[in-house]
Scaffold this motif. Structure first.
Motif, PDB file in Angstrom:
ATOM      1  N   PRO A 287       0.845  -1.196   0.000  1.00 39.08           N
ATOM      2  CA  PRO A 287       0.000   0.000   0.000  1.00 39.08           C
ATOM      3  C   PRO A 287       0.879   1.245   0.000  1.00 39.08           C
ATOM      4  O   PRO A 287       1.972   1.250   0.591  1.00 39.08           O
TER       5      PRO A 287
ATOM      6  N   GLY B 217      -4.868   6.676   4.291  1.00 36.72           N
ATOM      7  CA  GLY B 217      -3.559   6.580   3.626  1.00 36.72           C
ATOM      8  C   GLY B 217      -2.520   7.466   4.302  1.00 36.72           C
ATOM      9  O   GLY B 217      -1.522   6.974   4.828  1.00 36.72           O
TER      10      GLY B 217
ATOM     11  N   PRO C 130      -6.229   0.853   9.073  1.00 36.11           N
ATOM     12  CA  PRO C 130      -5.661   1.007   7.733  1.00 36.11           C
ATOM     13  C   PRO C 130      -4.861  -0.210   7.313  1.00 36.11           C
ATOM     14  O   PRO C 130      -4.928  -0.645   6.164  1.00 36.11           O
ATOM     15  N   PHE C 131      -4.128  -0.793   8.258  1.00 42.27           N
ATOM     16  CA  PHE C 131      -3.352  -1.994   7.949  1.00 42.27           C
ATOM     17  C   PHE C 131      -4.285  -3.180   7.747  1.00 42.27           C
ATOM     18  O   PHE C 131      -4.108  -3.972   6.826  1.00 42.27           O
TER      19      PHE C 131
ATOM     20  N   THR D  32      -5.941  -3.295   4.399  1.00 40.98           N
ATOM     21  CA  THR D  32      -4.986  -3.670   3.367  1.00 40.98           C
ATOM     22  C   THR D  32      -4.759  -5.175   3.361  1.00 40.98           C
ATOM     23  O   THR D  32      -4.822  -5.822   2.311  1.00 40.98           O
TER      24      THR D  32
ATOM     25  N   SER E 164      -7.846  -7.207   2.062  1.00 40.23           N
ATOM     26  CA  SER E 164      -8.064  -7.281   0.617  1.00 40.23           C
ATOM     27  C   SER E 164      -6.997  -8.149  -0.034  1.00 40.23           C
ATOM     28  O   SER E 164      -7.253  -8.819  -1.026  1.00 40.23           O
ATOM     29  N   GLU E 165      -5.808  -8.172   0.545  1.00 40.12           N
ATOM     30  CA  GLU E 165      -4.744  -8.987  -0.039  1.00 40.12           C
ATOM     31  C   GLU E 165      -4.983 -10.477   0.135  1.00 40.12           C
ATOM     32  O   GLU E 165      -4.670 -11.268  -0.746  1.00 40.12           O
TER      33      GLU E 165
ATOM     34  N   PRO F 210     -12.615  -5.993   2.795  1.00 39.94           N
ATOM     35  CA  PRO F 210     -12.067  -4.931   3.651  1.00 39.94           C
ATOM     36  C   PRO F 210     -13.114  -4.223   4.504  1.00 39.94           C
ATOM     37  O   PRO F 210     -12.867  -3.945   5.673  1.00 39.94           O
TER      38      PRO F 210
ATOM     39  N   VAL G  29       1.175  -6.432   7.304  1.00 40.86           N
ATOM     40  CA  VAL G  29       1.077  -6.050   5.896  1.00 40.86           C
ATOM     41  C   VAL G  29       2.197  -6.732   5.110  1.00 40.86           C
ATOM     42  O   VAL G  29       1.994  -7.239   4.013  1.00 40.86           O
TER      43      VAL G  29
END
Lengths: 125, 248
Positions: free
Chosen positions: A21, B85, B149-150, B153, B156-157, B162, B234
């Motif tokens: 990201p 972000g 936020p992490f 991410t 979705s990975e 999410p 992440v």
């Protein structure tokens, strides 16, 4: 100050389209600049404090996704709640025990070898 | 009663009339409820009044009353989510500020974070399977312990949803902040690192806020662990993808 920080963050996010990201790349870049002394902490401190102290606000809209999942009002919701409770308790106990046992082992080891009081007391209460 | 219904109906019509009006209204409502929830919590610091839980609860009531759908709501407030972000970037500052703490205790912190992350993923998977939850729902539950936020991410990975993960993260934070204190009262923990880490590892931001109430050093450690665990997860997400592809 805030604006300068903002531009660093956004610029990096936009420029690099790596598999990570964008925010993560921005974080590492900012950390690197701070560590190398190229960027003074005071210049980003306030902007960062603002973003972090009100970070909660930024994901509130995402949490409303629950509205699209009415099935959570049924048994599935209860199950999810159970998973969250059980798993969170497990994580907390495992983490705390692992660190505490390791810490006790280390301080015993240390006091036998060198008898340095400052190391032990710094981390203890 | 009748008057209230009329007001609600005419507001609905107004919000539908122009997407811009709707966006402005929902953005203002989100920020407004958030500020209100924060002020209330400052006055009465009870766990069930944590802004993390009360803000979404108030908004859900408002959205339901005005008969708005989630897609209508999120269209107007998506810019707030986008601010996550830069918020991730901002975590560089607390990490840098606590570099002395990291340098002194990194083996303990690293050990705790690896144990904690492994337990988080394994126990979420295990308990979910035990209770018969599977597919994307189960995957969305995995990154629940880390900061939003992490978590979004990672979710979705690894093939989760999410938005759902965001919901679970919020639930984990509210429950974890309370649970942490129960665990703390139970376990005879000697080091501040262990006491701080359990909050940062188990209940991210809400836990960190709670840890600051236990002690300043506990809070600092909780905040640090929260950030570093987010980063770690992440980075490890691609590995999780491989692992869960095997497990099915």
């Amino acid at each position: 100050m805030v604006l300068g920080f903002w531009l660093v963050g956004e610029g990096v996010v936009r420029l690099l389209s790596l598999p990570f990201p964008g925010g993560l790349v921005g974080l590492l870049l900012l950390l690197g600049l701070l560590a190398s002394g190229r960027l003074r902490l005071a210049r980003v401190e306030r902007g960062a404090a603002f973003l972090l102290s009100d970070m909660l606000l930024f994901f509130v809209p995402a949490a409303l996704a629950v509205l699209d999942h009415r099935e959570f009002l049924s048994l599935t919701g209860v199950k999810i709640l159970a998973v969250i409770l059980l798993s969170t308790a497990t994580v907390m106990i495992a983490t705390a025990l692992a660190i505490d046992l390791c810490y006790r082992w280390m301080s015993r080891h240390e006091s036998r070898n060198e008898r340095s009081p400052e190391h032990g007391s710094a981390a203890a209460e | 009663m009748n008057l209230g219904m009329n007001v609600a109906l005419s507001m609905e019509a107004l919000l539908r009339s122009d997407p811009l009006v709707g966006a402005a209204f929902w953005s203002a409502a989100t920020v407004g409820f958030y500020l209100l929830a924060k002020a209330v919590y400052r006055r009465w610091p009870r766990w069930w009044l944590l802004p993390l839980g009360s803000t979404p609860a108030l908004l859900i009531i408002a959205v339901l009353l005005l008969d708005t759908s989630y897609s209508e709501y999120i269209r107007g407030t998506h810019w707030l989510v986008a601010l996550l972000g830069p918020a991730v970037v901002a975590f560089a500052v607390p990490i840098y500020q606590r570099r002395a703490l990291i340098r002194r205790h990194w083996p303990l912190l690293a050990f705790g974070m690896v144990v904690g992350s492994a337990t988080a993923v394994a126990s979420s998977w295990g308990f979910a399977t035990l209770l018969g939850l599977d597919g994307a729902l189960r995957l969305s539950l995995l990154p629940r312990s880390i900061s939003t936020p992490f978590a979004m991410t990672v979710s979705s990975e690894i093939g989760g949803i999410p938005d759902l993960t965001a919901v679970f993260v919020v639930m984990t934070g509210v429950l974890g902040a309370v649970l942490g204190e129960v665990v703390l009262a139970w376990l005879p923990l000697r080091s501040t690192i262990a006491r701080g880490s359990l909050f940062g590892m188990g209940a991210h931001g809400a836990g960190t806020a709670r840890a600051y109430e236990v002690g300043a050093e506990e809070g600092a450690i909780a905040g640090l662990v929260m950030v570093l665990v987010g980063l770690l997860n992440v980075l490890l997400a691609p590995l999780m993808v491989i692992a869960f592809a095997r497990l099915g």
